[in-house]
Motif scaffolding. Structure first.
Motif, PDB file in Angstrom:
ATOM      1  N   VAL A  52       0.842  -1.205   0.000  1.00  0.00           N
ATOM      2  CA  VAL A  52       0.000   0.000   0.000  1.00  0.00           C
ATOM      3  C   VAL A  52       0.879   1.258   0.000  1.00  0.00           C
ATOM      4  O   VAL A  52       0.575   2.251  -0.660  1.00  0.00           O
ATOM      5  CB  VAL A  52      -0.928  -0.046   1.246  1.00  0.00           C
ATOM      6  N   HIS A  53       2.004   1.194   0.704  1.00  0.00           N
ATOM      7  CA  HIS A  53       2.945   2.315   0.746  1.00  0.00           C
ATOM      8  C   HIS A  53       3.404   2.678  -0.674  1.00  0.00           C
ATOM      9  O   HIS A  53       3.433   3.850  -1.055  1.00  0.00           O
ATOM     10  CB  HIS A  53       4.144   1.905   1.602  1.00  0.00           C
ATOM     11  N   VAL A  54       3.748   1.659  -1.455  1.00  0.00           N
ATOM     12  CA  VAL A  54       4.196   1.898  -2.833  1.00  0.00           C
ATOM     13  C   VAL A  54       3.041   2.413  -3.692  1.00  0.00           C
ATOM     14  O   VAL A  54       3.205   3.346  -4.484  1.00  0.00           O
ATOM     15  CB  VAL A  54       4.778   0.594  -3.436  1.00  0.00           C
ATOM     16  N   LEU A  55       1.855   1.834  -3.516  1.00  0.00           N
ATOM     17  CA  LEU A  55       0.704   2.265  -4.330  1.00  0.00           C
ATOM     18  C   LEU A  55       0.385   3.739  -4.115  1.00  0.00           C
ATOM     19  O   LEU A  55      -0.100   4.414  -5.023  1.00  0.00           O
ATOM     20  CB  LEU A  55      -0.533   1.408  -4.004  1.00  0.00           C
ATOM     21  N   MET A  56       0.673   4.236  -2.909  1.00  0.00           N
ATOM     22  CA  MET A  56       0.373   5.651  -2.642  1.00  0.00           C
ATOM     23  C   MET A  56       1.307   6.597  -3.388  1.00  0.00           C
ATOM     24  O   MET A  56       1.095   7.791  -3.408  1.00  0.00           O
ATOM     25  CB  MET A  56       0.419   5.925  -1.128  1.00  0.00           C
ATOM     26  N   ASP A  57       2.367   6.044  -3.998  1.00  0.00           N
ATOM     27  CA  ASP A  57       3.266   6.871  -4.804  1.00  0.00           C
ATOM     28  C   ASP A  57       2.830   6.921  -6.265  1.00  0.00           C
ATOM     29  O   ASP A  57       3.457   7.586  -7.075  1.00  0.00           O
ATOM     30  CB  ASP A  57       4.696   6.321  -4.738  1.00  0.00           C
ATOM     31  N   VAL A  58       1.791   6.177  -6.610  1.00  0.00           N
ATOM     32  CA  VAL A  58       1.347   6.089  -7.999  1.00  0.00           C
ATOM     33  C   VAL A  58      -0.012   6.784  -8.117  1.00  0.00           C
ATOM     34  O   VAL A  58      -0.798   6.766  -7.167  1.00  0.00           O
ATOM     35  CB  VAL A  58       1.200   4.596  -8.412  1.00  0.00           C
ATOM     36  N   GLU A  59      -0.252   7.395  -9.285  1.00  0.00           N
ATOM     37  CA  GLU A  59      -1.566   8.003  -9.479  1.00  0.00           C
ATOM     38  C   GLU A  59      -2.605   6.894  -9.632  1.00  0.00           C
ATOM     39  O   GLU A  59      -2.495   6.053 -10.527  1.00  0.00           O
ATOM     40  CB  GLU A  59      -1.548   8.859 -10.737  1.00  0.00           C
ATOM     41  N   LEU A  60      -3.582   6.889  -8.745  1.00  0.00           N
ATOM     42  CA  LEU A  60      -4.582   5.810  -8.757  1.00  0.00           C
ATOM     43  C   LEU A  60      -5.933   6.339  -9.211  1.00  0.00           C
ATOM     44  O   LEU A  60      -6.248   7.519  -9.029  1.00  0.00           O
ATOM     45  CB  LEU A  60      -4.730   5.226  -7.340  1.00  0.00           C
ATOM     46  N   LYS A  61      -6.742   5.447  -9.785  1.00  0.00           N
ATOM     47  CA  LYS A  61      -8.140   5.802 -10.094  1.00  0.00           C
ATOM     48  C   LYS A  61      -8.899   5.873  -8.772  1.00  0.00           C
ATOM     49  O   LYS A  61      -8.493   5.227  -7.792  1.00  0.00           O
ATOM     50  CB  LYS A  61      -8.759   4.724 -10.980  1.00  0.00           C
ATOM     51  N   PRO A  62     -10.037   6.602  -8.747  1.00  0.00           N
ATOM     52  CA  PRO A  62     -10.755   6.752  -7.480  1.00  0.00           C
ATOM     53  C   PRO A  62     -11.111   5.427  -6.813  1.00  0.00           C
ATOM     54  O   PRO A  62     -10.963   5.281  -5.593  1.00  0.00           O
ATOM     55  CB  PRO A  62     -12.023   7.524  -7.875  1.00  0.00           C
ATOM     56  N   ASP A  63     -11.554   4.413  -7.595  1.00  0.00           N
ATOM     57  CA  ASP A  63     -11.937   3.144  -6.957  1.00  0.00           C
ATOM     58  C   ASP A  63     -10.707   2.408  -6.401  1.00  0.00           C
ATOM     59  O   ASP A  63     -10.776   1.724  -5.372  1.00  0.00           O
ATOM     60  CB  ASP A  63     -12.694   2.238  -7.946  1.00  0.00           C
ATOM     61  N   LEU A 101       4.639   3.917   9.661  1.00  0.00           N
ATOM     62  CA  LEU A 101       5.228   4.718   8.584  1.00  0.00           C
ATOM     63  C   LEU A 101       4.264   4.840   7.406  1.00  0.00           C
ATOM     64  O   LEU A 101       4.157   5.893   6.779  1.00  0.00           O
ATOM     65  CB  LEU A 101       6.547   4.092   8.109  1.00  0.00           C
ATOM     66  N   THR A 102       3.572   3.755   7.105  1.00  0.00           N
ATOM     67  CA  THR A 102       2.602   3.796   6.007  1.00  0.00           C
ATOM     68  C   THR A 102       1.440   4.725   6.362  1.00  0.00           C
ATOM     69  O   THR A 102       0.947   5.477   5.515  1.00  0.00           O
ATOM     70  CB  THR A 102       2.104   2.368   5.687  1.00  0.00           C
ATOM     71  N   PRO A 126      15.364   4.661   5.618  1.00  0.00           N
ATOM     72  CA  PRO A 126      16.035   4.398   4.345  1.00  0.00           C
ATOM     73  C   PRO A 126      15.316   3.345   3.500  1.00  0.00           C
ATOM     74  O   PRO A 126      14.911   2.314   4.003  1.00  0.00           O
ATOM     75  CB  PRO A 126      17.432   3.925   4.760  1.00  0.00           C
ATOM     76  N   GLY A 127      15.176   3.649   2.241  1.00  0.00           N
ATOM     77  CA  GLY A 127      14.577   2.710   1.296  1.00  0.00           C
ATOM     78  C   GLY A 127      13.071   2.586   1.419  1.00  0.00           C
ATOM     79  O   GLY A 127      12.453   1.804   0.700  1.00  0.00           O
ATOM     80  N   TYR A 128      12.451   3.348   2.313  1.00  0.00           N
ATOM     81  CA  TYR A 128      11.002   3.208   2.500  1.00  0.00           C
ATOM     82  C   TYR A 128      10.296   4.553   2.398  1.00  0.00           C
ATOM     83  O   TYR A 128       9.323   4.690   1.664  1.00  0.00           O
ATOM     84  CB  TYR A 128      10.723   2.567   3.861  1.00  0.00           C
ATOM     85  N   GLU A 129      10.821   5.538   3.126  1.00  0.00           N
ATOM     86  CA  GLU A 129      10.231   6.873   3.031  1.00  0.00           C
ATOM     87  C   GLU A 129      11.046   7.679   2.021  1.00  0.00           C
ATOM     88  O   GLU A 129      12.266   7.723   2.106  1.00  0.00           O
ATOM     89  CB  GLU A 129      10.272   7.573   4.392  1.00  0.00           C
ATOM     90  N   LEU A 130      10.360   8.344   1.104  1.00  0.00           N
ATOM     91  CA  LEU A 130      11.077   9.130   0.092  1.00  0.00           C
ATOM     92  C   LEU A 130      11.120  10.596   0.507  1.00  0.00           C
ATOM     93  O   LEU A 130      10.301  11.071   1.227  1.00  0.00           O
ATOM     94  CB  LEU A 130      10.381   8.999  -1.272  1.00  0.00           C
TER      95      LEU A 130
END
Ligand SMILES: [Zn+2]
Length: 262
Positions: A93-104, A150-151, A258-262
């Motif tokens: 989920v942490h990684v997905l939050m860095d990507v533009e997602l559709k509303p659903d 962190l997430t 490191p490696g998790y939070e940008l």
């Protein structure tokens, strides 16, 4: 051994010209001024980040594994449906939050976090996996509340009343390292401090770092603390302590796991 690396036939030095030279594309890259090349690398990285295909595939897989009435997304690794940052829901989920997602899709990400929050242990800690929902055991970045905190910081859904006592009371792990050691848990408090500005979080990070400074070497030499399978590594060993002291603690406002939070 030779099959472990490519023969390095790159020129020892290519003068930076700024002009497109003839020849192969690698030589052209080497001839670019550093500033132009770094911009090209950045564009290329952003193309990767903005690629939706990977995110779509992750969401598709996550939905197919989810069961009615449980988390909207679920994933499995080696037969276990993990929750934590290293192998499970929180990390994905942490990684997905860095990507533009559709509303659903964004709704399913939010629902997944909500599912974990709703089903956390009374202590405030989180399960390591669906299969381990009754054992309130691990307080690590890889498994348990620290990685999930962190997430949640990233999702800006940290509940002010949730004081992460689990991390504090049980976070002085008998290990160094950021993956499942004290340094990782110090980073969680630095992240919570950055998100909320609350001085009690900064105090807790300071306390964990001070514990390491005062006692880690002594405890390690007496065998009362585990130095990690790879004792000088960043994730499991003493490298993490140096990283915490040099990075996070020097300027807490800029601290990043490191490696998790940008
Ligand atoms: Zn770990």
């Amino acid at each position: 051994m030779a099959d472990r690396f490519f023969d390095n036939v790159m020129p020892d030095l290519v003068r930076e010209t700024g002009n497109e030279s003839r020849g192969d594309s690698l030589r052209n890259l080497l001839a670019m001024p550093y500033s132009s090349l770094s911009q090209q690398l950045k564009r290329s990285a952003l193309d990767l980040k903005e690629s939706r295909q990977v995110a779509q595939e992750i969401i598709k897989q996550g939905r197919s594994m989810a069961k009615n009435g449980s988390s909207p997304l679920m994933f499995e690794w080696y037969g276990e449906r993990y929750w934590g940052a290293a192998h499970g829901l929180a990390g994905i989920v942490h990684v997905l939050m860095d990507v533009e997602l559709k509303p659903d899709e964004a709704e399913d990400v939010k629902g997944t976090l909500g599912y974990m929050i709703k089903n956390r242990f009374p202590s405030g800690n989180y399960a390591a996996s669906e299969e381990d929902r009754t054992r309130d055991l691990l307080v690590h970045w890889c498994h348990g509340a620290p990685g999930i905190a962190l997430t949640l910081v990233k999702a800006a859904q940290v509940q002010p009343q949730q004081r992460w006592f689990g991390n504090w009371n049980r976070g002085l792990l008998k290990r160094v390292g950021i993956c499942h050691g004290i340094s990782g848990n110090a980073y969680v408090f630095l992240s919570l401090y950055r998100a909320t500005g609350r001085s009690d979080y900064l105090y807790r990070a300071k306390a964990f770092a001070s514990f390491l400074l005062d006692r880690a070497h002594k405890l390690l030499s007496k065998g009362e603390m585990h130095g990690g399978d790879t004792p000088y590594s960043l994730f499991e060993g003493l490298g993490d302590m140096a990283y915490l002291f040099l990075g996070g603690m020097l300027d807490p406002t800029q601290a990043r796991f490191p490696g998790y939070e940008l």
